[in-house]
Design an enzyme around this catalytic site. Structure first.
Site: not given
Ligand code: NAP
Length: 485
Positions: A183, A235-236, A257, A285, A291, A388
């Site tokens: 990220a 991620g999301s 995930e 935590r 997540c 969330e």
């Molecule tokens: P996010 O906005 O989806 O970003 C995650 C990653 O994806 C970042 O590295 C982001 O880069 C990248 N990204 C964004 N748009 C993209 C695209 N179009 N193509 C390729 N990569 C792209 O999520 P976040 O806000 O960082 O993290 C929070 C989310 O992660 C929450 O929904 C949480 O529940 C989830 N999560 C899930 C788990 C699990 O194991 N299930 C664990 C931890 C977190 P940039 O930083 O440059 O935007």
């Protein structure tokens, strides 16, 4: 100690084909401290050209890496585990600085994250197929496992190290090469991890890290290349769907995930004090930015008042502050948008009739802080129960029967984890079978364990990380038919 000593200028760069280098454009971007918004340092800003250089390196390294002895791959992971453990304090400080969590929590993540290396160092030598006779007799059937090939890993900011090791560990063990895009908010921990892998003896090209502000363009370009065979994303749900669509053209294998909306159920026979202890872990935590965070507290009506009072007392006793300061329990959220989004959810819930037991007002001053907050009497249909929260807010609603509790717990598009407190064994079994979640925690607020298969169902994604299942995500099966006799 700031942790920044782990990353000198040379390492605040792209790591491609075993070399640390600037982006082709020379561009860089700043990384900020969420405790006050100040600039920590800058890192290289990769473009599509740099990303393709990283994929070239991963593709070129794949053939030889797949043929490296499993024991050798395992030993590299074991050495990386040792290095991370030895320098846990430095990695924890660096993580705290860029992400905000307290050093104690960050140290917990280093321990958790490095355990994936130890676990998969042990799994590297246990990859095997099978040999059997066809049911009709005659031919023999052999299956062998092969690494899927070059992978793309995209990780979030909330667990900047562990979300990397959960993917790198099994990929290295299986014999896959990789390009990692951390990220943009928290690239430093991943760069420090790449330096560890280099020191542990991972050959050039096996692991490549590109930090970038152009994640959409970079991700799309990499996925349009048929040399890339696998995408693992944490991620999301919103971005996960974009990536699944993108994977269709080259039919890459995908592991997703994604987000969660964890219910935390407390039944009438529960030990309330134990439930409060579990709630503190499941909710607090990572400041609620996980997540797996307990998102909705569903409490039997006979215990709701006692649970709300006790949780409120524990939450209000927590100290908010910079994650590296002594005596701090709760660090800042990741950015100003996060504070605004949490604030809006709380304001909406209060507007809908919920009552604040503690918290609810962000402090004045610099940094992205939000106080530990407990809400009681939250209507089931309030928005805070359906999205969330990703912050330190515990909304409590009540139920009157097990049937109602399960129905409400399942009434979400997500399906990552559910928690339940009960002393009844038969209820435990009913819950395990009827809750539509990839993971269920019974009388515990923590389910994550490198030896267990972590992952969700429904909008929380698919695929598993950790456990015996984790390495399967990085292996293809070849079946060989052999006529005999
Ligand atoms: P996010 O906005 O989806 O970003 C995650 C990653 O994806 C970042 O590295 C982001 O880069 C990248 N990204 C964004 N748009 C993209 C695209 N179009 N193509 C390729 N990569 C792209 O999520 P976040 O806000 O960082 O993290 C929070 C989310 O992660 C929450 O929904 C949480 O529940 C989830 N999560 C899930 C788990 C699990 O194991 N299930 C664990 C931890 C977190 P940039 O930083 O440059 O935007």
């Amino acid at each position: 100690m700031t942790g920044l000593d782990l990353l000198d200028d040379k390492h605040r760069a792209l790591y491609i084909d075993g070399t640390w280098r600037e982006a082709n454009s020379g561009d860089r971007f700043d990384v900020h401290d969420p405790a006050d918004g100040s600039v920590i340092c800058s890192v290289a800003d990769a473009s599509v050209t740099d990303a393709m250089d990283a994929l070239d390196a991963a593709a070129a390294a794949q053939h030889d890496w797949a043929r490296t002895a499993p024991r050798e791959r395992g030993e590299i992971l074991r050495r990386a585990f040792g290095l991370l453990t030895q320098r846990a304090d430095d990695h924890a400080h660096l993580m705290s600085l860029e992400m905000g969590k307290t050093v104690a929590e960050a140290k917990g993540e280093v321990t958790y994250g490095s355990e994936f290396f130890r676990w998969f160092s042990e799994e590297a030598v246990r990859i095997h197929g099978r040999w059997m006779q066809a049911p009709a007799g005659g031919s023999r059937m052999l299956t062998i496992k092969k690494p899927v090939g070059p992978c793309l890993f995209i990780t979030p900011w909330n667990f900047p190290l562990a979300m990397g090791t959960r993917k790198i560990g099994p990929a290295v063990a299986a014999g896959c090469t990789m390009v990692i895009k951390p990220a943009a908010e928290t690239p430093l921990s991943m760069l420090a991890l790449a330096a560890v892998m280099e020191e542990a003896g991972l050959p050039p090209g096996v692991l490549n890290v590109i930090t970038t502000k152009h994640s959409g363009d970079v991700g799309a370009a990499l996925m349009a290349d048929d040399r890339l065979r696998k995408v693992s994303f944490t991620g999301s749900t919103e971005i996960g769907k974009v990536l699944v669509r993108q994977s269709a053209d080259e039919l890459q294998r995908v592991s997703m995930e994604l987000g969660g909306n964890a219910p935390f159920l407390i039944f009438e026979d529960a030990d309330v004090d134990a439930a409060v202890d579990g709630a503190m872990i499941a909710k607090m935590r990572n400041m609620g930015e996980a997540c797996t965070s307990a998102n909705r507290f569903l409490v039997h009506e006979s215990l709701a008042e006692e649970f709300g009072d006790k949780l409120g007392a524990r939450m209000s006793a927590l100290t908010l502050g910079r994650g590296q300061d002594e005596g701090v329990d709760v660090g800042p959220l990741i950015n100003a948008d996060a504070v605004q989004s949490v604030s809006e959810l709380v304001t909406d819930a209060v507007h809908d009739g919920a009552k604040l037991v503690t918290g609810g007002t962000p402090p004045e001053g610099p940094g992205y802080f939000y106080p530990p907050t407990v809400l009681v009497g939250v209507p089931a249909e309030a928005q805070i129960n359906s999205v969330e929260i990703f912050g330190p807010v515990a909304p409590i609603t009540t139920f009157s029967s097990e049937e109602e509790a399960v129905e409400r717990a399942n009434s979400t598009e997500y399906g990552l984890v559910a928690y339940a407190y009960t002393k009844e064994l038969s209820r435990t079994i009913r819950l395990a079978e009827s809750l539509d979640f990839g993971m269920v925690g019974i009388n515990t607020g923590l389910v994550s364990n490198p030896a267990a298969p972590f992952g969700g169902v429904k909008a929380s994604g698919f695929g598993r990380e950790g456990g015996f299942e984790g390495i399967e995500e990085y292996l293809d099966t070849t079946y060989v038919a052999i006529p005999a006799g």
